[in-house]
Design a protein around this motif. Structure first.
Motif, PDB file in Angstrom:
ATOM      1  N   TRP A  11     -32.015  -0.236 -53.505  1.00 10.95           N
ATOM      2  CA  TRP A  11     -32.187  -0.970 -52.254  1.00 10.95           C
ATOM      3  C   TRP A  11     -32.372  -0.011 -51.084  1.00 10.95           C
ATOM      4  CZ3 TRP A  11     -29.098  -6.014 -51.207  1.00 10.95           C
ATOM      5  CH2 TRP A  11     -29.303  -6.929 -52.244  1.00 10.95           C
ATOM      6  N   MET A  12     -31.583   1.038 -51.027  1.00 12.65           N
ATOM      7  CA  MET A  12     -31.695   1.990 -49.928  1.00 12.65           C
ATOM      8  C   MET A  12     -33.090   2.611 -49.903  1.00 12.65           C
ATOM      9  SD  MET A  12     -29.188   5.118 -48.930  1.00 12.65           S
ATOM     10  CE  MET A  12     -29.749   6.510 -47.962  1.00 12.65           C
ATOM     11  N   LEU A  13     -33.585   2.992 -51.071  1.00 11.13           N
ATOM     12  CA  LEU A  13     -34.939   3.538 -51.122  1.00 11.13           C
ATOM     13  C   LEU A  13     -35.953   2.500 -50.651  1.00 11.13           C
ATOM     14  CD1 LEU A  13     -36.964   5.745 -51.786  1.00 11.13           C
ATOM     15  CD2 LEU A  13     -36.919   4.966 -54.173  1.00 11.13           C
ATOM     16  N   ALA A  14     -35.819   1.264 -51.096  1.00 16.32           N
ATOM     17  CA  ALA A  14     -36.754   0.202 -50.680  1.00 16.32           C
ATOM     18  C   ALA A  14     -36.677  -0.029 -49.174  1.00 16.32           C
ATOM     19  CB  ALA A  14     -36.458  -1.085 -51.437  1.00 16.32           C
ATOM     20  N   LEU A  18     -39.838   0.530 -46.632  1.00 13.80           N
ATOM     21  CA  LEU A  18     -40.366  -0.548 -45.802  1.00 13.80           C
ATOM     22  C   LEU A  18     -40.307  -0.227 -44.313  1.00 13.80           C
ATOM     23  CD1 LEU A  18     -39.036  -3.692 -47.689  1.00 13.80           C
ATOM     24  CD2 LEU A  18     -41.343  -2.731 -47.697  1.00 13.80           C
ATOM     25  N   GLU A  19     -39.461   0.706 -43.934  1.00 13.84           N
ATOM     26  CA  GLU A  19     -39.363   1.096 -42.524  1.00 13.84           C
ATOM     27  C   GLU A  19     -40.457   2.085 -42.110  1.00 13.84           C
ATOM     28  OE1 GLU A  19     -37.633  -0.111 -39.968  1.00 13.84           O
ATOM     29  OE2 GLU A  19     -36.889  -1.640 -41.336  1.00 13.84           O
ATOM     30  N   ARG A  20     -41.237   2.567 -43.057  1.00 11.08           N
ATOM     31  CA  ARG A  20     -42.404   3.409 -42.764  1.00 11.08           C
ATOM     32  C   ARG A  20     -42.115   4.580 -41.832  1.00 11.08           C
ATOM     33  NH1 ARG A  20     -47.924   0.387 -42.941  1.00 11.08           N
ATOM     34  NH2 ARG A  20     -47.401  -1.449 -44.148  1.00 11.08           N
ATOM     35  N   GLY A  21     -41.141   5.387 -42.183  1.00 10.84           N
ATOM     36  CA  GLY A  21     -40.880   6.595 -41.407  1.00 10.84           C
ATOM     37  C   GLY A  21     -40.023   6.398 -40.173  1.00 10.84           C
ATOM     38  N   ARG A  22     -39.501   5.201 -39.974  1.00  9.20           N
ATOM     39  CA  ARG A  22     -38.599   4.970 -38.836  1.00  9.20           C
ATOM     40  C   ARG A  22     -37.156   5.251 -39.273  1.00  9.20           C
ATOM     41  NH1 ARG A  22     -42.367   0.639 -38.326  1.00  9.20           N
ATOM     42  NH2 ARG A  22     -41.029  -0.652 -39.634  1.00  9.20           N
ATOM     43  N   VAL A  24     -33.436   4.660 -39.900  1.00 10.47           N
ATOM     44  CA  VAL A  24     -32.579   3.505 -40.173  1.00 10.47           C
ATOM     45  C   VAL A  24     -31.134   3.964 -40.005  1.00 10.47           C
ATOM     46  CG1 VAL A  24     -31.915   1.732 -41.836  1.00 10.47           C
ATOM     47  CG2 VAL A  24     -34.276   2.604 -41.826  1.00 10.47           C
ATOM     48  N   PRO A  25     -30.432   3.430 -39.008  1.00  9.61           N
ATOM     49  CA  PRO A  25     -29.045   3.844 -38.800  1.00  9.61           C
ATOM     50  C   PRO A  25     -28.174   3.529 -40.013  1.00  9.61           C
ATOM     51  CG  PRO A  25     -29.870   2.594 -36.909  1.00  9.61           C
ATOM     52  CD  PRO A  25     -30.887   2.472 -38.004  1.00  9.61           C
ATOM     53  N   VAL A  26     -27.175   4.381 -40.229  1.00 11.73           N
ATOM     54  CA  VAL A  26     -26.257   4.187 -41.352  1.00 11.73           C
ATOM     55  C   VAL A  26     -25.599   2.808 -41.268  1.00 11.73           C
ATOM     56  CG1 VAL A  26     -24.099   5.002 -42.380  1.00 11.73           C
ATOM     57  CG2 VAL A  26     -25.869   6.636 -41.746  1.00 11.73           C
ATOM     58  N   GLU A  27     -25.252   2.360 -40.061  1.00  8.01           N
ATOM     59  CA  GLU A  27     -24.630   1.043 -39.903  1.00  8.01           C
ATOM     60  C   GLU A  27     -25.543  -0.061 -40.435  1.00  8.01           C
ATOM     61  OE1 GLU A  27     -24.888   3.235 -37.282  1.00  8.01           O
ATOM     62  OE2 GLU A  27     -22.825   3.932 -37.455  1.00  8.01           O
ATOM     63  N   ARG A  28     -26.822   0.054 -40.166  1.00  3.12           N
ATOM     64  CA  ARG A  28     -27.793  -0.958 -40.654  1.00  3.12           C
ATOM     65  C   ARG A  28     -27.883  -0.892 -42.174  1.00  3.12           C
ATOM     66  NH1 ARG A  28     -30.682  -5.180 -40.614  1.00  3.12           N
ATOM     67  NH2 ARG A  28     -32.912  -5.140 -40.963  1.00  3.12           N
ATOM     68  N   LEU A  29     -27.948   0.305 -42.726  1.00  2.00           N
ATOM     69  CA  LEU A  29     -27.979   0.449 -44.185  1.00  2.00           C
ATOM     70  C   LEU A  29     -26.739  -0.198 -44.806  1.00  2.00           C
ATOM     71  CD1 LEU A  29     -29.284   4.107 -44.510  1.00  2.00           C
ATOM     72  CD2 LEU A  29     -30.488   2.046 -45.245  1.00  2.00           C
ATOM     73  N   CYS A  30     -25.593   0.064 -44.216  1.00  2.00           N
ATOM     74  CA  CYS A  30     -24.345  -0.526 -44.735  1.00  2.00           C
ATOM     75  C   CYS A  30     -24.411  -2.049 -44.688  1.00  2.00           C
ATOM     76  CB  CYS A  30     -23.138  -0.030 -43.940  1.00  2.00           C
ATOM     77  SG  CYS A  30     -22.725   1.701 -44.223  1.00  2.00           S
ATOM     78  N   ALA A  31     -24.873  -2.588 -43.571  1.00  4.75           N
ATOM     79  CA  ALA A  31     -24.945  -4.046 -43.423  1.00  4.75           C
ATOM     80  C   ALA A  31     -25.887  -4.661 -44.447  1.00  4.75           C
ATOM     81  CB  ALA A  31     -25.387  -4.408 -42.009  1.00  4.75           C
ATOM     82  N   LEU A  32     -27.002  -4.004 -44.715  1.00  3.73           N
ATOM     83  CA  LEU A  32     -27.974  -4.545 -45.680  1.00  3.73           C
ATOM     84  C   LEU A  32     -27.493  -4.372 -47.119  1.00  3.73           C
ATOM     85  CD1 LEU A  32     -31.297  -3.323 -44.043  1.00  3.73           C
ATOM     86  CD2 LEU A  32     -30.416  -5.668 -44.124  1.00  3.73           C
ATOM     87  N   LEU A  33     -26.947  -3.216 -47.416  1.00  3.21           N
ATOM     88  CA  LEU A  33     -26.528  -2.948 -48.795  1.00  3.21           C
ATOM     89  C   LEU A  33     -25.306  -3.761 -49.212  1.00  3.21           C
ATOM     90  CD1 LEU A  33     -26.983   0.927 -48.969  1.00  3.21           C
ATOM     91  CD2 LEU A  33     -28.529  -0.835 -49.814  1.00  3.21           C
ATOM     92  N   ASP A  79     -39.992  10.206 -44.724  1.00  4.19           N
ATOM     93  CA  ASP A  79     -41.313  10.647 -44.262  1.00  4.19           C
ATOM     94  C   ASP A  79     -42.180  10.933 -45.479  1.00  4.19           C
ATOM     95  OD1 ASP A  79     -40.566  10.543 -41.565  1.00  4.19           O
ATOM     96  OD2 ASP A  79     -39.779  12.585 -41.613  1.00  4.19           O
ATOM     97  N   LEU A  80     -42.951   9.964 -45.879  1.00 10.89           N
ATOM     98  CA  LEU A  80     -43.792  10.125 -47.061  1.00 10.89           C
ATOM     99  C   LEU A  80     -45.000  10.992 -46.754  1.00 10.89           C
ATOM    100  CD1 LEU A  80     -43.690   6.459 -48.359  1.00 10.89           C
ATOM    101  CD2 LEU A  80     -42.447   8.432 -49.251  1.00 10.89           C
ATOM    102  N   PRO A  81     -45.402  11.801 -47.718  1.00 12.81           N
ATOM    103  CA  PRO A  81     -46.587  12.637 -47.506  1.00 12.81           C
ATOM    104  C   PRO A  81     -47.833  11.779 -47.307  1.00 12.81           C
ATOM    105  CG  PRO A  81     -45.432  13.233 -49.542  1.00 12.81           C
ATOM    106  CD  PRO A  81     -44.787  12.008 -49.013  1.00 12.81           C
ATOM    107  N   GLU A  82     -48.772  12.319 -46.581  1.00  9.83           N
ATOM    108  CA  GLU A  82     -50.056  11.645 -46.358  1.00  9.83           C
ATOM    109  C   GLU A  82     -50.668  11.275 -47.704  1.00  9.83           C
ATOM    110  OE1 GLU A  82     -52.716   9.905 -43.930  1.00  9.83           O
ATOM    111  OE2 GLU A  82     -51.050  11.104 -43.192  1.00  9.83           O
ATOM    112  N   GLY A  83     -51.182  10.064 -47.788  1.00  5.99           N
ATOM    113  CA  GLY A  83     -51.827   9.618 -49.012  1.00  5.99           C
ATOM    114  C   GLY A  83     -50.897   8.933 -49.998  1.00  5.99           C
ATOM    115  N   THR A  84     -49.602   8.867 -49.681  1.00  6.30           N
ATOM    116  CA  THR A  84     -48.665   8.174 -50.560  1.00  6.30           C
ATOM    117  C   THR A  84     -48.989   6.688 -50.531  1.00  6.30           C
ATOM    118  OG1 THR A  84     -46.941   9.788 -50.104  1.00  6.30           O
ATOM    119  CG2 THR A  84     -46.230   7.675 -51.005  1.00  6.30           C
TER     120      THR A  84
END
Length: 183
Positions: A11-14, A18-22, A24-33, A79-84
């Protein structure tokens, strides 16, 4: 991905994808996970998941690929490499392109982009997973697929292919019915 055995790691990876390089605060990750009920050591768990994600990226994409996962300012960013290429991101972009193309009357471009979006979004998001965040994303992707199929039906109708327009419209209505009934 292979190598991420735990649900929260996947889930964390997903989420980060989905955030496309933005960031994501740890608090938000905790709330979602943990669906707003994180365990006392949630921050430590997030750091562990980040380590495992980095290792998985290194194995999958070669040494140093794990550096794409950045810890900064109380959160994480991927931060995914260009072309990912990521299927749901490509589908989202294609659906938006289809809507722009139909609005400007570019029927062939609409058909190509909408077909790509509809095909990619036909697959379930995180199959086998359950939870509020996953269900929310599934609804978002189903809505996006419905919009792409609507654009496809409209482009077929405008280009004079009534039979194909009807097929796409029927599939769109059937999808909408499934969304309403939750099937």
């Amino acid at each position: 991905p292979v190598g991420l055995a735990r649900r929260h790691e996947r889930w964390m990876l997903a989420i980060l994808l989905l955030e496309r390089g933005r960031l994501v605060p740890v608090e938000r990750l905790c709330a979602l996970l943990w669906e707003d009920d994180p365990p006392p050591k949630a921050r430590e768990a997030i750091r562990t998941y980040a380590t495992r994600i980095r290792r998985t990226l290194d194995r999958a994409d070669g040494p140093d690929a794990g550096r794409a996962l950045v810890a900064a300012s109380g959160g994480y960013r991927l931060d995914l490499p260009e072309g990912t290429w990521v299927d749901v991101l490509a589908a989202t972009d294609a659906a938006h392109e289809a809507e722009q193309a139909i609005a400007s009357g570019e029927l062939e471009r609409t058909k190509a982009a909408a077909s790509l979006a509809a095909t990619l979004l036909d697959r379930p998001f995180l199959p086998g997973e359950e939870g509020a965040w996953v269900e929310e994303k599934r609804r978002e992707f189903a809505d996006l697929r419905e919009r792409a199929m609507t654009a496809l039906a409209e482009s077929c109708l405008r280009s004079g292919d009534a039979a194909e327009a009807v097929q796409w419209a029927e599939q769109t209505v059937a999808l909408g019915s499934r969304l309403v009934t939750g099937q």
